[in-house]
Design a protein around this motif. Structure first.
Motif, PDB file in Angstrom:
ATOM      1  N   PHE A 319       0.886  -1.151   0.165  1.00 55.02           N
ATOM      2  CA  PHE A 319      -0.003   0.069   0.089  1.00 55.02           C
ATOM      3  C   PHE A 319       0.872   1.211  -0.142  1.00 55.02           C
ATOM      4  O   PHE A 319       2.028   1.239   0.794  1.00 55.02           O
ATOM      5  CB  PHE A 319      -0.904   0.169   1.360  1.00 55.02           C
ATOM      6  CG  PHE A 319      -2.124  -0.990   1.272  1.00 55.02           C
ATOM      7  CD1 PHE A 319      -3.130  -0.976   0.539  1.00 55.02           C
ATOM      8  CD2 PHE A 319      -1.763  -2.344   1.872  1.00 55.02           C
ATOM      9  CE1 PHE A 319      -3.833  -1.908   0.313  1.00 55.02           C
ATOM     10  CE2 PHE A 319      -2.792  -3.154   2.049  1.00 55.02           C
ATOM     11  CZ  PHE A 319      -4.077  -3.069   1.157  1.00 55.02           C
ATOM     12  N   VAL A 320       0.274   2.093  -0.742  1.00 54.28           N
ATOM     13  CA  VAL A 320       1.292   3.595  -1.020  1.00 54.28           C
ATOM     14  C   VAL A 320       0.326   4.410  -0.554  1.00 54.28           C
ATOM     15  O   VAL A 320      -0.818   4.977  -0.984  1.00 54.28           O
ATOM     16  CB  VAL A 320       1.903   3.617  -2.262  1.00 54.28           C
ATOM     17  CG1 VAL A 320       2.646   4.973  -2.287  1.00 54.28           C
ATOM     18  CG2 VAL A 320       2.773   2.448  -2.609  1.00 54.28           C
ATOM     19  N   THR A 321       0.620   5.437   0.582  1.00 58.18           N
ATOM     20  CA  THR A 321      -0.352   6.478   0.796  1.00 58.18           C
ATOM     21  C   THR A 321       0.357   7.590   1.995  1.00 58.18           C
ATOM     22  O   THR A 321       1.706   7.233   1.787  1.00 58.18           O
ATOM     23  CB  THR A 321      -1.319   5.737   1.791  1.00 58.18           C
ATOM     24  OG1 THR A 321      -2.539   6.913   2.143  1.00 58.18           O
ATOM     25  CG2 THR A 321      -0.868   5.281   2.976  1.00 58.18           C
ATOM     26  N   GLN A 322      -0.070   8.776   2.094  1.00 58.23           N
ATOM     27  CA  GLN A 322       0.612   9.729   2.710  1.00 58.23           C
ATOM     28  C   GLN A 322       0.937   9.334   4.193  1.00 58.23           C
ATOM     29  O   GLN A 322       2.134   9.642   4.745  1.00 58.23           O
ATOM     30  CB  GLN A 322      -0.169  10.967   2.507  1.00 58.23           C
ATOM     31  CG  GLN A 322      -0.321  11.417   1.317  1.00 58.23           C
ATOM     32  CD  GLN A 322      -0.524  13.036   1.132  1.00 58.23           C
ATOM     33  OE1 GLN A 322      -0.366  13.797   2.203  1.00 58.23           O
ATOM     34  NE2 GLN A 322      -0.838  13.646   0.012  1.00 58.23           N
ATOM     35  N   ASN A 323       0.183   8.726   4.901  1.00 59.93           N
ATOM     36  CA  ASN A 323       0.427   8.310   6.306  1.00 59.93           C
ATOM     37  C   ASN A 323      -0.037   7.087   6.809  1.00 59.93           C
ATOM     38  O   ASN A 323      -1.136   6.513   6.247  1.00 59.93           O
ATOM     39  CB  ASN A 323      -0.298   9.619   7.092  1.00 59.93           C
ATOM     40  CG  ASN A 323      -0.008   9.500   8.503  1.00 59.93           C
ATOM     41  OD1 ASN A 323       0.092   8.674   9.342  1.00 59.93           O
ATOM     42  ND2 ASN A 323       0.711  10.700   8.967  1.00 59.93           N
ATOM     43  N   PRO A 324       0.624   6.349   7.710  1.00 57.14           N
ATOM     44  CA  PRO A 324       0.172   5.069   8.175  1.00 57.14           C
ATOM     45  C   PRO A 324      -1.213   4.855   8.693  1.00 57.14           C
ATOM     46  O   PRO A 324      -1.866   4.058   8.564  1.00 57.14           O
ATOM     47  CB  PRO A 324       1.130   4.426   8.987  1.00 57.14           C
ATOM     48  CG  PRO A 324       2.463   5.445   8.859  1.00 57.14           C
ATOM     49  CD  PRO A 324       1.958   6.724   8.283  1.00 57.14           C
ATOM     50  N   ILE A 325      -1.646   6.149   9.093  1.00 56.20           N
ATOM     51  CA  ILE A 325      -3.047   6.159   9.671  1.00 56.20           C
ATOM     52  C   ILE A 325      -4.106   6.143   8.729  1.00 56.20           C
ATOM     53  O   ILE A 325      -5.432   5.960   9.270  1.00 56.20           O
ATOM     54  CB  ILE A 325      -3.178   7.195  10.781  1.00 56.20           C
ATOM     55  CG1 ILE A 325      -3.143   8.799  10.153  1.00 56.20           C
ATOM     56  CG2 ILE A 325      -2.189   7.298  11.997  1.00 56.20           C
ATOM     57  CD1 ILE A 325      -3.619   9.948  10.898  1.00 56.20           C
ATOM     58  N   ASP A 326      -3.712   6.230   7.494  1.00 56.56           N
ATOM     59  CA  ASP A 326      -4.929   6.085   6.478  1.00 56.56           C
ATOM     60  C   ASP A 326      -5.327   4.860   6.387  1.00 56.56           C
ATOM     61  O   ASP A 326      -6.461   4.543   5.771  1.00 56.56           O
ATOM     62  CB  ASP A 326      -4.217   6.621   5.237  1.00 56.56           C
ATOM     63  CG  ASP A 326      -3.792   7.943   5.121  1.00 56.56           C
ATOM     64  OD1 ASP A 326      -4.499   8.804   5.790  1.00 56.56           O
ATOM     65  OD2 ASP A 326      -3.065   8.547   4.252  1.00 56.56           O
ATOM     66  N   VAL A 327      -4.390   3.702   6.982  1.00 55.83           N
ATOM     67  CA  VAL A 327      -4.783   2.432   6.773  1.00 55.83           C
ATOM     68  C   VAL A 327      -5.315   1.774   8.002  1.00 55.83           C
ATOM     69  O   VAL A 327      -4.804   1.966   9.312  1.00 55.83           O
ATOM     70  CB  VAL A 327      -3.462   1.578   6.408  1.00 55.83           C
ATOM     71  CG1 VAL A 327      -3.913   0.003   6.280  1.00 55.83           C
ATOM     72  CG2 VAL A 327      -3.013   2.047   5.060  1.00 55.83           C
ATOM     73  N   PRO A 328      -6.361   1.140   8.198  1.00 56.34           N
ATOM     74  CA  PRO A 328      -6.944   0.568   9.362  1.00 56.34           C
ATOM     75  C   PRO A 328      -6.007  -0.132  10.349  1.00 56.34           C
ATOM     76  O   PRO A 328      -5.200  -0.931   9.669  1.00 56.34           O
ATOM     77  CB  PRO A 328      -8.284  -0.270   8.952  1.00 56.34           C
ATOM     78  CG  PRO A 328      -8.610   0.531   7.842  1.00 56.34           C
ATOM     79  CD  PRO A 328      -7.470   0.822   7.189  1.00 56.34           C
TER      80      PRO A 328
END
Length: 543
Positions: A319-328
């Protein structure tokens, strides 16, 4: 200090990602334990993704990656020894040697890559309801529609099939002495509860919104065969499959649902293989927060299940996103390989996010992880990869190595040349409008098509059967294999119909294929077999 060629910087069983106090390696045998690449915009996430994709491909592992900005397309062309690249390589005691990787471009809209299609049945009611943003009542009605289609042998391929089916299950009051040609369909729907015109109307309007976003180009045939993602080139390197997603991102829910469908298809179709020396496929999911935004708990449970279990199919998900908190948290717990680029902490919310990101790493007494996250420069990252026993290593600060292929987008002319030489050229480029639910229901209304019961009698009985040669063939196959045998997959007739249609599609394109598809799909797909079993996320099982 001795230098090595960057091209051969990887060793057997490991991918070289970067260097700090010591080299950072991603172990291929643990590549299917999933991963996470995070960081603020402009901090180097795309370059890290490209470095990882190059390493997997060089090791013979096929890669699938969504390209949001077009920057990742450069992996298909030879890298350029620009000053900053040479300087970074020198700092890391590496000798830069340009490289390029065999690449296949895909595009839901068929503009900058080969078209990607799925059928309505393959998508299933759960994901389609998510795509349409339906409430619980509307989702229930959609489930009824799919159940009616399954029980009445109505093949759902494209948007017009679903529209026709929804119209067919709307309750009607027939006039005196008037025969309703779709009475059995409506009766089947009624057995699952009341279906109102208002609810059907709402779903139809949501379908119109989806069509306006271009989803009508996604639903149809020839549908994607996942084996085309699992190929290597003639040098034994993994093919890099890039989904062109710059236009698709204007419809973020379509983007997220499409990638989730793709992930669920891999989960359902691939066999169990356990832990391999290297993954069978690595899947990079950019802008991953779109997958989880406003997702209902039931869907999150399914996503967690797929991510947790797809490891045993040999697939690694990153997974590629801005912040780890974006992922449950329950999904985050499955992601063992971590790359964290810089985050900015100008507000209390940002500071909380930085602290949360720092807590996802195994602590290193030499580093104040939360502080370092805000100090990282472009191209720098904190990394923690799984070690030989499957436990995460202590977090380390590194400089990510430069890619060997081009950094940045390719030109339209270069893309055109790559498409012309593609191994799947011509396979998906021409759409096929097979005979399916829409045509079947139209014939029923016109009085020219048999009811499902009559079709079943024709297939199972020993008599003439009707329907010309294909109708007789359908009757023969029905007699041999049975018409209502649960097979935990598509019915026998539908499997044969799809196999015949797809095998012909690979050799011939244009109107001839469309006509063959209509005949085969109509005669076999709708008259043989009625039982369909759906998978984890509601799609049909095709194995």
């Amino acid at each position: 200090m001795a230098t090595t060629e960057l091209k051969s910087g990887d060793t057997d069983g490991k991918i070289f990602i970067g260097k700090g106090d010591q080299p950072a390696w991603l172990t291929l045998a643990l590549g299917n334990r999933h991963g996470l690449v995070t960081g603020a915009t402009g901090t180097g996430k795309t370059v890290s993704l490209q470095v990882m994709a190059e390493g997997f491909a060089r090791a013979g592992v096929p890669v699938f990656a969504a390209d949001i900005k077009g920057d990742l397309s450069g992996i298909a062309e030879v890298g350029e020894g620009k000053d900053f690249i040479l300087q970074r390589a020198k700092e890391m005691a590496l000798t830069f040697q340009p490289d390029q990787f065999s690449t296949v471009f895909w595009d839901v809209f068929g503009e900058q890559g080969h078209p990607v299609r799925a059928t309505i049945s393959e998508m299933g009611p759960l994901l389609l309801a998510r795509l349409l943003d339906l409430n619980d009542v509307q989702e229930g009605v959609l489930n009824v529609a799919f159940r009616v289609a399954d029980e009445n042998g109505l093949t759902l391929l494209d948007m017009k099939d679903l529209r026709a089916l929804l119209d067919a299950i709307v309750p009607m009051t027939a006039k005196k002495d008037e025969v309703d040609p779709l009475a059995d369909v409506r009766k089947s729907a009624l057995s699952f509860g009341n279906v109102t015109k208002a609810t059907i109307g709402t779903i139809q309007r949501q379908l119109l919104v989806l069509e306006n976003q271009g989803a009508d180009k996604f639903f149809g045939e020839p549908a994607l065969e996942l084996k085309d993602f699992l190929k290597t080139d003639r040098d034994g390197r993994g093919m890099v499959n890039i989904l062109v997603a710059d236009k698709l991102m204007s419809s973020p829910r379509l983007y997220a649902t499409f990638l989730l469908w793709l992930l669920s298809e891999l989960f359902e179709e691939l066999p169990e293989v356990g832990d391999l020396p290297k993954p069978k496929l690595v899947f990079f999911f950019d802008e991953a927060h779109l997958l989880f935004n406003d997702a209902p708990k039931a869907l999150l449970d399914k996503i967690e299940q797929v991510v947790r279990l797809i490891r045993s199919k040999g697939v690694g998900v990153y997974f590629v996103t801005q912040n780890p908190i974006d992922v449950p948290d329950r999904v985050l717990a499955q992601l063992g390989n971590r790359v964290q680029h810089a985050l900015r902490a100008f507000t209390p919310r940002d500071q909380k996010a930085v602290q949360a990101a720092a807590q996802t790493f195994r602590a290193n007494p030499k580093l104040d992880t939360a502080t370092v996250i805000t100090e990282l420069g472009k191209g720098e990252a904190l990394v923690s990869f799984l070690e030989g026993n499957g436990t995460p290593a202590m977090v380390e600060r590194i400089m990510v190595r430069p890619p060997t292929a081009r950094i940045g987008p390719i030109t339209p002319e270069e893309r055109k040349a790559i498409l012309a030489a593609s191994p799947v050229k011509g396979k998906y480029d021409t759409a096929i409008d097979s005979e399916s639910a829409y045509e079947t229901l139209q014939k029923r209304i016109a009085g020219t098509a048999a009811t499902p019961a009559e079709a079943g009698d024709a297939a199972g009985g020993g008599g003439g059967g009707g329907g010309g040669f294909l109708g007789q063939l359908g009757a023969i196959v029905g007699t041999i294999f049975g018409t209502n045998t649960g097979r935990n997959r598509l019915s026998t007739g539908q499997v044969i119909a799809r196999s015949v249609t797809r095998s012909v599609t690979n050799k011939v394109v244009g109107g001839i294929v469309a006509n063959i598809g209509k005949q085969v799909g109509g005669s076999l797909g709708s008259s043989i077999g009625r039982e369909i079993v759906r998978g984890t996320l509601g799609g049909i099982l095709k194995r």
